[in-house]
Design a protein around this motif. Sequence first.
Motif, PDB file in Angstrom:
ATOM      1  N   THR A  89     100.298 -86.380 -73.352  1.00 12.90           N
ATOM      2  CA  THR A  89     100.833 -87.469 -74.178  1.00 12.90           C
ATOM      3  C   THR A  89     102.061 -86.996 -74.948  1.00 12.90           C
ATOM      4  N   ALA A  90     101.930 -85.860 -75.618  1.00 10.63           N
ATOM      5  CA  ALA A  90     103.048 -85.306 -76.386  1.00 10.63           C
ATOM      6  C   ALA A  90     103.998 -84.501 -75.506  1.00 10.63           C
ATOM      7  N   LYS A  91     103.590 -84.238 -74.253  1.00 13.55           N
ATOM      8  CA  LYS A  91     104.391 -83.465 -73.299  1.00 13.55           C
ATOM      9  C   LYS A  91     104.726 -82.076 -73.838  1.00 13.55           C
ATOM     10  N   LYS A  92     103.656 -81.363 -74.268  1.00 12.13           N
ATOM     11  CA  LYS A  92     103.858 -80.013 -74.774  1.00 12.13           C
ATOM     12  C   LYS A  92     102.713 -79.110 -74.341  1.00 12.13           C
ATOM     13  N   THR A  93     102.944 -77.806 -74.494  1.00 16.68           N
ATOM     14  CA  THR A  93     101.944 -76.793 -74.201  1.00 16.68           C
ATOM     15  C   THR A  93     102.112 -75.643 -75.172  1.00 16.68           C
ATOM     16  N   PHE A 121     109.109 -76.572 -68.214  1.00 10.34           N
ATOM     17  CA  PHE A 121     110.166 -77.559 -68.377  1.00 10.34           C
ATOM     18  C   PHE A 121     110.556 -78.246 -67.072  1.00 10.34           C
ATOM     19  N   ASN A 122     110.640 -77.502 -65.980  1.00 11.67           N
ATOM     20  CA  ASN A 122     111.126 -78.084 -64.725  1.00 11.67           C
ATOM     21  C   ASN A 122     110.046 -78.728 -63.868  1.00 11.67           C
ATOM     22  N   LYS A 127     108.249 -81.387 -72.812  1.00 14.51           N
ATOM     23  CA  LYS A 127     109.336 -81.475 -73.789  1.00 14.51           C
ATOM     24  C   LYS A 127     109.335 -80.317 -74.776  1.00 14.51           C
ATOM     25  N   LYS A 128     108.166 -79.625 -74.902  1.00 15.51           N
ATOM     26  CA  LYS A 128     108.084 -78.562 -75.897  1.00 15.51           C
ATOM     27  C   LYS A 128     107.076 -77.495 -75.476  1.00 15.51           C
ATOM     28  N   ILE A 129     107.426 -76.243 -75.816  1.00 16.36           N
ATOM     29  CA  ILE A 129     106.524 -75.103 -75.664  1.00 16.36           C
ATOM     30  C   ILE A 129     106.346 -74.500 -77.048  1.00 16.36           C
ATOM     31  N   GLU A 130     105.099 -74.203 -77.386  1.00 19.32           N
ATOM     32  CA  GLU A 130     104.814 -73.508 -78.632  1.00 19.32           C
ATOM     33  C   GLU A 130     104.207 -72.143 -78.335  1.00 19.32           C
ATOM     34  N   ILE A 131     104.408 -71.224 -79.269  1.00 20.19           N
ATOM     35  CA  ILE A 131     103.765 -69.912 -79.242  1.00 20.19           C
ATOM     36  C   ILE A 131     103.276 -69.652 -80.658  1.00 20.19           C
ATOM     37  N   ASN A 132     101.992 -69.331 -80.803  1.00 17.71           N
ATOM     38  CA  ASN A 132     101.411 -68.987 -82.102  1.00 17.71           C
ATOM     39  C   ASN A 132     101.066 -67.505 -82.095  1.00 17.71           C
ATOM     40  N   VAL A 133     101.504 -66.800 -83.130  1.00 20.30           N
ATOM     41  CA  VAL A 133     101.356 -65.352 -83.183  1.00 20.30           C
ATOM     42  C   VAL A 133     100.844 -64.944 -84.565  1.00 20.30           C
ATOM     43  N   MET A 173     109.991 -74.227 -78.791  1.00 19.15           N
ATOM     44  CA  MET A 173     111.238 -74.426 -78.062  1.00 19.15           C
ATOM     45  C   MET A 173     111.188 -75.803 -77.425  1.00 19.15           C
ATOM     46  N   LEU A 174     112.226 -76.584 -77.668  1.00 19.64           N
ATOM     47  CA  LEU A 174     112.355 -77.891 -77.051  1.00 19.64           C
ATOM     48  C   LEU A 174     113.095 -77.754 -75.731  1.00 19.64           C
ATOM     49  N   ARG A 175     112.837 -78.680 -74.858  1.00 21.59           N
ATOM     50  CA  ARG A 175     113.469 -78.655 -73.536  1.00 21.59           C
ATOM     51  C   ARG A 175     114.981 -78.493 -73.628  1.00 21.59           C
ATOM     52  N   GLU A 176     115.606 -79.227 -74.542  1.00 21.55           N
ATOM     53  CA  GLU A 176     117.076 -79.177 -74.650  1.00 21.55           C
ATOM     54  C   GLU A 176     117.584 -77.854 -75.231  1.00 21.55           C
ATOM     55  N   GLU A 177     116.710 -77.059 -75.826  1.00 19.84           N
ATOM     56  CA  GLU A 177     117.105 -75.757 -76.361  1.00 19.84           C
ATOM     57  C   GLU A 177     116.978 -74.638 -75.326  1.00 19.84           C
ATOM     58  N   TRP A 178     116.266 -74.924 -74.276  1.00 18.25           N
ATOM     59  CA  TRP A 178     115.987 -73.912 -73.269  1.00 18.25           C
ATOM     60  C   TRP A 178     117.254 -73.540 -72.524  1.00 18.25           C
ATOM     61  N   ARG A 179     117.465 -72.252 -72.358  1.00 19.25           N
ATOM     62  CA  ARG A 179     118.652 -71.766 -71.642  1.00 19.25           C
ATOM     63  C   ARG A 179     118.191 -70.987 -70.424  1.00 19.25           C
ATOM     64  N   THR A 180     118.469 -71.498 -69.257  1.00 15.66           N
ATOM     65  CA  THR A 180     118.086 -70.765 -68.048  1.00 15.66           C
ATOM     66  C   THR A 180     119.251 -69.891 -67.606  1.00 15.66           C
ATOM     67  N   GLY A 181     118.931 -68.665 -67.353  1.00 17.01           N
ATOM     68  CA  GLY A 181     119.930 -67.749 -66.793  1.00 17.01           C
ATOM     69  C   GLY A 181     121.007 -67.325 -67.755  1.00 17.01           C
ATOM     70  N   ASN A 182     121.011 -67.816 -68.993  1.00 16.26           N
ATOM     71  CA  ASN A 182     122.051 -67.459 -69.947  1.00 16.26           C
ATOM     72  C   ASN A 182     121.800 -66.132 -70.632  1.00 16.26           C
TER      73      ASN A 182
END
Length: 190
Positions: A89-93, A121-122, A127-133, A173-182
């Motif tokens: 629903t929220a499109k996150k993990t 993302f692909n 739309k979002k990935i979270e990491i809790n540490v 990290m939001l999908r639009e913030e993700w940088r592939t290969g950069n």
Amino acid sequence: MFKVQIDSKTYIQTLEKRHAHELYQLINGSRVSIGEWLAFPTKTKHVEDSEKFIENSLKRFTNGNGYWAGIWHEGKLAGSIGFLYIDWTAKKTEIGYWLGAAAVGRGIATIAVKQFNEPAFNELNLKKIEINVASHNTKSRAIPERLGFQHEGTIRNYEYLNGEYLDREVYGMLREEWRTGNESVACNEV
């Protein structure tokens, strides 16, 4: 299932029942270092516990609700990484990860987390990935920070572990913030 080659020494593969003994041995041999920050080593007392964990992970995979994979480095199981859940629903993990004591400090978790961004993302179109540490786990906190995740806050007294309350830092990290290969993250980076 799947297997993704990250570099010449490292790959990620879905955990299968045949990996239970190797997984148990890794946890058992790193019980102190893993148990400093995570609760599952105290619940993993026999190979059958690892078998049950893998079985549950495969069910979650089949149901589209996350899964765990093994991280192999130089031919040996070095740790594990997974999508803890998928909120469709929220499109996150949330990505979780851990390494055995011998694999810490080699950049293995960093390249594994980076690799997990791509399918989230692909392929899953999240739309979002979270990491809790854990707040005091500086080595683990460095991973999302190195990969450009944003610090979103602190969950105070998140869990009671080893006789004390631990806070958790939330990174996202939001999908639009993700940088592939950069950015190039090599396996020997710390």
